[in-house]
Design a protein around this motif. Structure first.
Motif, PDB file in Angstrom:
ATOM      1  N   THR A 198      -9.765  -4.128  -0.444  1.00  0.00           N
ATOM      2  CA  THR A 198      -8.727  -4.938  -1.096  1.00  0.00           C
ATOM      3  C   THR A 198      -7.340  -4.664  -0.530  1.00  0.00           C
ATOM      4  O   THR A 198      -6.432  -5.486  -0.680  1.00  0.00           O
ATOM      5  N   LEU A 199      -7.157  -3.510   0.112  1.00  0.00           N
ATOM      6  CA  LEU A 199      -5.846  -3.178   0.675  1.00  0.00           C
ATOM      7  C   LEU A 199      -5.519  -4.012   1.909  1.00  0.00           C
ATOM      8  O   LEU A 199      -4.386  -3.981   2.400  1.00  0.00           O
ATOM      9  N   LEU A 200      -6.484  -4.759   2.410  1.00  0.00           N
ATOM     10  CA  LEU A 200      -6.186  -5.696   3.497  1.00  0.00           C
ATOM     11  C   LEU A 200      -5.187  -6.760   3.048  1.00  0.00           C
ATOM     12  O   LEU A 200      -4.411  -7.271   3.860  1.00  0.00           O
ATOM     13  N   ALA A 201      -5.199  -7.094   1.745  1.00  0.00           N
ATOM     14  CA  ALA A 201      -4.308  -8.143   1.240  1.00  0.00           C
ATOM     15  C   ALA A 201      -2.832  -7.754   1.349  1.00  0.00           C
ATOM     16  O   ALA A 201      -2.036  -8.516   1.920  1.00  0.00           O
ATOM     17  N   PRO A 202      -2.382  -6.588   0.805  1.00  0.00           N
ATOM     18  CA  PRO A 202      -0.971  -6.235   0.988  1.00  0.00           C
ATOM     19  C   PRO A 202      -0.597  -5.993   2.451  1.00  0.00           C
ATOM     20  O   PRO A 202       0.556  -6.226   2.839  1.00  0.00           O
ATOM     21  N   ILE A 203      -1.556  -5.532   3.263  1.00  0.00           N
ATOM     22  CA  ILE A 203      -1.278  -5.402   4.697  1.00  0.00           C
ATOM     23  C   ILE A 203      -0.973  -6.788   5.292  1.00  0.00           C
ATOM     24  O   ILE A 203      -0.020  -6.956   6.056  1.00  0.00           O
ATOM     25  N   PRO A 205      -4.351   4.837   3.316  1.00  0.00           N
ATOM     26  CA  PRO A 205      -5.125   4.706   2.075  1.00  0.00           C
ATOM     27  C   PRO A 205      -6.347   3.820   2.222  1.00  0.00           C
ATOM     28  O   PRO A 205      -7.407   4.110   1.642  1.00  0.00           O
ATOM     29  N   MET A 206      -6.225   2.739   3.001  1.00  0.00           N
ATOM     30  CA  MET A 206      -7.371   1.858   3.201  1.00  0.00           C
ATOM     31  C   MET A 206      -8.488   2.583   3.953  1.00  0.00           C
ATOM     32  O   MET A 206      -9.656   2.582   3.514  1.00  0.00           O
ATOM     33  N   GLN A 244       0.974  -6.128  -8.200  1.00  0.00           N
ATOM     34  CA  GLN A 244       0.359  -7.256  -8.897  1.00  0.00           C
ATOM     35  C   GLN A 244      -1.150  -7.279  -8.656  1.00  0.00           C
ATOM     36  O   GLN A 244      -1.933  -7.560  -9.566  1.00  0.00           O
ATOM     37  N   GLN A 245      -1.548  -6.970  -7.422  1.00  0.00           N
ATOM     38  CA  GLN A 245      -2.964  -6.974  -7.077  1.00  0.00           C
ATOM     39  C   GLN A 245      -3.736  -5.927  -7.862  1.00  0.00           C
ATOM     40  O   GLN A 245      -4.873  -6.164  -8.290  1.00  0.00           O
TER      41      GLN A 245
END
Length: 481
Positions: free
Chosen positions: A20-25, A42-43, A130-131
């Motif tokens: 899911t950390l691909l989204a803020p990246i 962290p990812m 938010q995510q």
């Protein structure tokens, strides 16, 4: 107890979180912000930890017992809070305790914060907050259940341990996998509709997307320090109110109404009717008191603020257009009280849940009638159907544990340095996954001691898992199985 299998399943969820950390990246790269690098380690760390745990237990038996399900859910939420704190520590420069507090507040959809100056922060970091709430709202556990059959793992025990509300066996479809996918389809559909409505109401696309994530999850994080009040827009407030209410209604009712194309299903559901009646009654009462004692020039203005704050609080979202902590008379305490009720079972809202409160009220009234007619047979009924006495007993047991937990945590919070009213409010807003409180915690937990923040972290996890899951894990009998 199958510890290798438990570790493997927790590993699957750690791996999912890492992805899911691909989204803020992506958000950071889109806006040309160098802060996207704060999510890289962290990812990789989350994916690596998840892969190791999965490899260590992948050859174990595929069936979970009841105790296994409780332990997986508890361990996952604790691990998710810790992993979620990692980017906050790197990106925001938060101290470890503050990062853990902010992360836990996000994933439990509480919305309490220790951060100020949101308007100037990078978009990648704002989107990440938010995510966290969006994935915490429906729960990564439920998302994982959609892929469990691909791994050959039964997930009913996980569903029972995490599902909100008293009806733990309730499924939308006969197959659990299909239930999980249906829940997420409904959740995603509501989120996209909310984002579109916010955009049409005047928000920028970024703000519209971010606020849709925290509205449908009833989380309450915002990209602005002034929350929804930043926009000063009746249209934006109307969108927020509508989708907060939708998110606080049982998703099983949404499924029944939308699949049958019968909107009246909402009004035929006893819990939904009680929830909407509670909102209407509180809005009317608070609007009138504000008009008489709050310095409002007209009833329309007082009702507008009352509607938004009542819906925001009872759904445990925590958005704000005004600071209700400074409202006159008994209104601030009343709002804290209704946060204990929360939304409907099977929704993303926090609190005890309307269905439990409704059952307790009905049973209390039944006891009065039983005293008047001691020999009469008076079954407990809800929506025209008799209620299993075991369910009624479990609701009262849950209520007793909830209030006992609240009382003990309040004493601990006073010990941590807060004044009694502030401690009461801090625990209430944490345990009910609300966000804003009264006094010192009206807008932020920044001034609360580290011990107080850790107590709040525990309260938020207890509230998100409805107390019982954590208390089961802490019971000596659990470990003697």
């Amino acid at each position: 107890m199958r510890l290798p299998l438990i570790g493997a399943i927790v590993g699957v969820y750690a791996l999912l979180f890492g992805l899911t950390l691909l989204a803020p990246i992506a958000v950071g790269l889109w806006y040309g912000e160098p802060q996207w690098r704060h999510f890289l380690w962290p990812m990789l760390g989350s994916i690596g930890l998840g892969a190791l745990l999965w490899l260590g237990g992948r050859h174990q038996a595929r069936t979970l017992g009841v105790a296994d399900g409780y332990l997986v859910v508890a361990l996952f939420w604790i691990l998710l809070s810790l992993l979620g704190a990692w980017p906050l520590h790197l990106g925001f420069g938060l101290a470890p305790v503050d990062a853990l507090f902010e992360s836990t507040s996000g994933v439990t959809t509480t919305g309490a914060t220790v951060i100020s100056g949101l308007d100037t922060l990078p978009r990648a970091l704002l989107f990440y907050r938010q995510q966290l709430q969006w994935f915490g709202g429906m729960g990564l556990i439920v998302l994982g259940l959609a892929v469990m059959p691909l791994l050959g793992i039964g997930g009913m025990q996980l569903y029972r341990a995490e599902a909100p509300g008293p009806l733990k066996e309730e499924k939308l479809t006969p197959r659990l996998t299909q239930t999980a996918r249906t829940l997420w389809a409904l959740y995603l559909g509501l989120t996209l509709a909310c984002a579109l409505a916010y955009w049409l109401a005047g928000m920028t696309p970024f703000d519209a997307l971010c606020h849709s994530l925290s509205t449908v999850s009833t989380g309450g994080f915002s990209t602005h320090d002034a929350s929804i009040g930043y926009f000063a827009s009746p249209a934006v407030e109307t969108v927020a109110v509508c989708f907060m209410l939708l998110a606080a209604i049982n998703f099983a009712v949404h499924y029944a109404a939308w699949s049958s194309r019968e909107p009246m299903r909402y009004l035929r559901d006893a819990e939904t009717r009680a929830f909407l009646a509670l909102v209407f009654g509180c809005v009317l009462l608070i609007g009138v008191v504000l008009r008489l004692e709050g310095g409002y020039e007209g009833l329309d203005e007082s009702l507008r603020d009352a509607l938004f704050e009542v819906v925001s609080v009872v759904t445990s979202t925590g958005f704000g257009t005004v600071d209700f902590a400074h409202w006159p008379d008994f209104l601030p305490i009343l709002l804290i009280y209704i946060s204990f009720i929360g939304g409907c079972g099977g929704s993303t809202a926090g609190g005890i849940k309307v269905l439990r409160v409704l059952l307790m009220v009905k049973q209390g009234l039944l006891e009065i009638r039983q005293q008047i007619h001691p020999h009469a047979l008076l079954p407990l009924r809800l929506g025209g159907r008799s209620v299993d006495p075991r369910l009624a007993r479990s609701v009262w047991g849950f209520f007793a544990l909830y209030l006992t937990t609240f009382a003990l945590l309040t004493l601990l919070m006073i010990h941590a340095g807060l004044a009694p009213l502030d401690a009461f409010s801090a625990v209430a807003t944490s345990l009910n996954n609300l966000g804003p409180g009264l006094g010192e915690v009206a807008t932020s937990f920044a001034t609360v001691s580290d011990l107080g923040k850790l107590i709040a972290v525990g309260a938020m996890l207890l509230g998100r898992l409805e107390v019982l899951t954590i208390l089961v894990i802490l019971s000596p009998a659990f470990w003697r199985r």
